[in-house]
Design a protein around this motif. Structure first.
Motif, PDB file in Angstrom:
ATOM      1  N   UNK A 236      -5.905   5.153 -80.106  1.00  0.00           N
ATOM      2  CA  UNK A 236      -4.507   4.750 -80.313  1.00  0.00           C
ATOM      3  C   UNK A 236      -3.544   5.846 -79.874  1.00  0.00           C
ATOM      4  N   UNK A 237      -3.983   7.107 -79.942  1.00  0.00           N
ATOM      5  CA  UNK A 237      -3.148   8.201 -79.441  1.00  0.00           C
ATOM      6  C   UNK A 237      -3.044   8.182 -77.925  1.00  0.00           C
ATOM      7  N   UNK A 238      -4.125   7.753 -77.274  1.00  0.00           N
ATOM      8  CA  UNK A 238      -4.201   7.891 -75.823  1.00  0.00           C
ATOM      9  C   UNK A 238      -4.030   6.611 -75.040  1.00  0.00           C
ATOM     10  N   UNK A 239      -3.335   5.632 -75.587  1.00  0.00           N
ATOM     11  CA  UNK A 239      -3.129   4.368 -74.866  1.00  0.00           C
ATOM     12  C   UNK A 239      -2.516   4.585 -73.481  1.00  0.00           C
ATOM     13  N   UNK A 240      -1.544   5.497 -73.299  1.00  0.00           N
ATOM     14  CA  UNK A 240      -0.967   5.697 -71.957  1.00  0.00           C
ATOM     15  C   UNK A 240      -1.964   6.193 -70.921  1.00  0.00           C
ATOM     16  N   UNK A 241      -3.147   6.659 -71.353  1.00  0.00           N
ATOM     17  CA  UNK A 241      -4.145   7.119 -70.389  1.00  0.00           C
ATOM     18  C   UNK A 241      -4.787   5.961 -69.638  1.00  0.00           C
ATOM     19  N   UNK A 242      -4.707   4.745 -70.191  1.00  0.00           N
ATOM     20  CA  UNK A 242      -5.424   3.611 -69.617  1.00  0.00           C
ATOM     21  C   UNK A 242      -4.600   2.943 -68.527  1.00  0.00           C
ATOM     22  N   UNK A 243      -5.320   2.377 -67.575  1.00  0.00           N
ATOM     23  CA  UNK A 243      -4.653   1.617 -66.524  1.00  0.00           C
ATOM     24  C   UNK A 243      -4.195   0.272 -67.081  1.00  0.00           C
ATOM     25  N   UNK A 244      -3.273  -0.354 -66.385  1.00  0.00           N
ATOM     26  CA  UNK A 244      -2.712  -1.622 -66.850  1.00  0.00           C
ATOM     27  C   UNK A 244      -3.756  -2.744 -66.818  1.00  0.00           C
ATOM     28  N   UNK A 245      -3.719  -3.652 -67.813  1.00  0.00           N
ATOM     29  CA  UNK A 245      -2.898  -3.600 -69.036  1.00  0.00           C
ATOM     30  C   UNK A 245      -3.492  -2.617 -70.034  1.00  0.00           C
ATOM     31  N   UNK A 246      -2.752  -1.570 -70.353  1.00  0.00           N
ATOM     32  CA  UNK A 246      -3.263  -0.477 -71.174  1.00  0.00           C
ATOM     33  C   UNK A 246      -3.727  -0.917 -72.558  1.00  0.00           C
ATOM     34  N   UNK A 247      -2.952  -1.748 -73.304  1.00  0.00           N
ATOM     35  CA  UNK A 247      -3.419  -2.140 -74.642  1.00  0.00           C
ATOM     36  C   UNK A 247      -4.762  -2.877 -74.619  1.00  0.00           C
ATOM     37  N   UNK A 248      -4.949  -3.714 -73.613  1.00  0.00           N
ATOM     38  CA  UNK A 248      -6.205  -4.469 -73.521  1.00  0.00           C
ATOM     39  C   UNK A 248      -7.393  -3.528 -73.332  1.00  0.00           C
ATOM     40  N   UNK A 249      -7.265  -2.577 -72.397  1.00  0.00           N
ATOM     41  CA  UNK A 249      -8.350  -1.625 -72.158  1.00  0.00           C
ATOM     42  C   UNK A 249      -8.561  -0.724 -73.368  1.00  0.00           C
ATOM     43  N   UNK A 250      -7.481  -0.374 -74.060  1.00  0.00           N
ATOM     44  CA  UNK A 250      -7.598   0.487 -75.243  1.00  0.00           C
ATOM     45  C   UNK A 250      -8.342  -0.238 -76.360  1.00  0.00           C
TER      46      UNK A 250
END
Length: 655
Positions: A264-278
């Motif tokens: 949850x801290x590193x959601x911006x690290x994921x490629x789009x769609x970031x929430x889905x990958x997180x």
């Protein structure tokens, strides 16, 4: 002035020296560039984002590795019970798994609610206020530093279990591994995911195979399998299991849940769609961790595997004994232990992903130095990585790289952050509409309640074991945050200006020019000084009257007489005696007196001799640099320091 003119070497000279020094170590610099990789442009940020497969190694190593030291920490507390202590590891693990599931549901909602990164600091600050946010941030920082130290020390503990001859080199191995992890992270997030992916998934597959074999044999033997290599023998019952002992075991076992918040801290690290990958990454991490914790608990009881003191000769970790009991000490054992060692050591990578980002958020809010928010050459927050490496190294050195010594400090930070985050999410759903979001509110409320209860248990049971150090660190960090914020607020108050520039006559500038001799450097500085103001005074500090007399004659002949002949204002030479050969004090006193008598600015001109070769810098004294520092430390707004450089040419002098 009784000092060589080259003494007025300034920051320009230091910069030149730095450049030449770097050139002398060109081979080292080239090596570091190769090691860290090419500099990345800002527009390449999207190219270094990660998906689920790389997200697990980058953000899940802490949680996965905690399966190794979490159950062992609980079993260590149960050592006084002997073989009877194994009967309690199952219920303790069941409670931990229930708490883990609650955290999973809670942080899944946090990811959806805060797709830009819903760490405890952001959630608590937004919903509970700044002070609650700072408490969460301090807890996270302590947890990240401890996680880096504990993960590496546990990894080295696994290595020592397999190769006892390395026991004497525990601390050196810990520091070496820490340095490697830091270098890999300085190369960038994507590179760390690629580098750590192989050992991570290797450990998951191999340990899953070991657990499957062990569970199959346990079922086949109706719960009493015969170990291929018997684990260290457990002594007979030495005491009863009191509530306090069980609470201590539970508190130590809770270290298995550290790192769950990292996604949850590193959601911006994921490629789009970031929430889905997180969300998918979090689900994979929690599922693997839960299976491992349940499997270790069951097999530890089935194979009668307990914990040992890490300082003891012939130390065997719980997982080392478990793998040996299930698979023997063949190829599978060494392959699994190798991957376990790598995962444990690399579990510090979760801290290297999270620590710089929480520091960046704090720096952007003026609670930490702004340097923490600067992006490095590989699009990572290099200052945060370097600071984390330094702090983790200090912890390892202080505690000798022994996991058992570090565990009592652990988990308090993690559960304090859990509690702040979950309480913040309860307030968030209330603001969004309690009736419409009541299922989500209920989940987070349960999460806040259970993690708060666990935090109280952990704190109460570990306070005598060293947890007070963690509480002290939290207090120190909070004091640091507020001190830094007060400083930035003070700076902002003093430099902010809404009014336009003042229009009107500018008071004349009074110029002071320290001199030692009449030469080209002094002549250039004097011409520049006279271009600023007609009120220029040359100052000479002397201890030898004869040399002073010679300078006064030269000054009258070369400066005063030509200026009078041209009808221009004369620049006088003021000679100040210094019988004790002090340079700075008489000059500073003169400048201070001149400032008090003057109504405008006082400009101090420092002639700068810039050497052509680095070693020439060593041939001159540095009293001018000290003079510059003293003038700056006095901090008077009406005194300005100006350097006038004279560059030496690169040519051979001939007679």
């Amino acid at each position: 002035m009784n000092v060589d003119v080259p003494a007025f070497a300034s920051h320009a000279t230091r910069a030149r020296l730095l450049g030449v020094t770097v050139a002398l170590f060109g081979v080292l610099v080239a090596f570091l560039k190769t090691l860290l990789g090419r500099r990345l442009a800002t527009w390449e940020a999207d190219d270094v984002k990660i998906g689920v497969w790389r997200g697990v190694p980058v953000l899940g190593l802490d949680a996965l590795a905690s399966a190794a030291y979490g159950p062992e920490a609980a079993l260590t507390i149960l050592i006084p019970l002997g073989a009877a202590g194994l009967g309690y590891i199952g219920p303790i693990t069941a409670v931990i798994l229930a708490l883990l599931f609650i955290l999973y549901l809670s942080y899944r909602q946090t990811i959806d609610a805060y797709p830009d990164g819903g760490g405890s600091y952001v959630v608590a600050k937004t919903n509970l206020g700044t002070n609650a946010g700072l408490c969460a941030a301090a807890a996270l920082i302590v947890d990240y530093v401890l996680n880096a130290a504990v993960g590496i020390s546990a990894g080295v503990g696994a290595l020592v279990s397999a190769f006892p001859s390395l026991h004497a080199h525990t601390l050196a191995l810990c520091l070496a591994i820490l340095a490697v992890i830091a270098i890999v992270n300085l190369r960038g997030v994507r590179e760390s995911g690629a580098a750590f992916g192989l050992p991570t998934y290797g450990f998951v597959i191999l340990f899953a195979v070991v657990l499957a074999i062990g569970i199959a044999r346990a079922f086949a033997s109706r719960g009493y399998p015969t170990p291929l290599i018997p684990p260290p023998r457990l002594h007979a019952v030495a005491g009863s299991a009191g509530l306090w002992l069980l609470l201590r075991a539970f508190a130590s076992g809770c270290t298995a849940m550290t790192g769950v918040e990292a996604v949850s801290n590193g959601v911006p690290l994921f490629k789009d769609p970031a929430p889905k990958h997180a969300r998918r990454t979090l689900a994979a991490i929690v599922a693997i961790l839960a299976l491992f914790l349940a499997g270790i608990s069951y097999l530890s009881h089935a194979y009668a595997i307990g914990a040992m003191r890490q300082e003891a000769s012939g130390y065997q970790s719980v997982l080392s004994s478990l793998i040996a009991a299930v698979a023997g000490r063949g190829a599978l054992y060494y392959a699994t232990i190798s991957c376990l060692l790598a995962v444990l050591c690399l579990s510090a990578n979760t801290s290297f992903a999270g620590f710089p980002r929480i520091c960046r958020l704090l720096a952007e809010d003026d609670f930490l130095p702004h340097a923490f928010a600067n992006v490095g050459r590989r699009l990572v927050y290099s200052i945060g990585i370097i600071v984390l490496t330094t702090l983790a190294a200090l912890l390892l050195i202080i505690f000798g790289g022994i996991t058992e010594h570090l565990i009592p400090l652990f988990a308090i930070g993690a559960f304090a952050a859990f509690t702040c985050s979950q309480a913040g999410m309860v307030v968030h759903w209330k603001r969004e509409g309690a009736r419409r979001h009541w299922p989500r509110l209920a989940i987070n409320a349960v999460g806040a309640t259970t993690t708060a209860a666990a935090l109280l248990v952990i704190t109460a049971t570990k306070i005598r074991e060293g947890a007070w150090i963690t509480l002290l660190l939290l207090a120190v960090l909070l004091f640091l945050f507020h001190s830094v914020r007060r400083h930035y607020a003070m700076v902002e108050r003093q430099i902010e200006r809404d009014a336009p520039i003042e229009i009107g006559p500018v008071p004349p500038v009074t110029v002071v020019l320290p001199v030692n001799a009449w030469d080209n450097i002094t002549e250039k500085a004097l011409r520049f000084a006279r271009s600023l103001s007609s009120d220029v005074t040359a100052v000479h500090i002397y201890s030898d009257p004869e040399s002073c007399h010679r300078l006064e004659e030269a000054w009258q002949r070369a400066v005063e007489e030509p200026l009078r002949a041209a009808g221009l204002p004369v620049t006088p030479l003021v000679s100040i005696s210094s019988p004790y050969r002090r340079l700075l004090t008489p000059l500073l006193d003169y400048i201070d007196d001149l400032r008090q008598r003057s109504k405008g600015m006082v400009a101090v001109i420092l002639p700068d001799l810039v050497e052509a070769r680095w070693w020439e810098y060593l041939l001159h004294n540095q009293r001018a640099n000290l003079l510059r520092s003293m003038l700056l430390l006095k901090g008077n707004q009406r005194v300005t320091i100006i350097s006038v450089p004279w560059y030496l040419e690169r040519r051979r002098l001939t007679r």
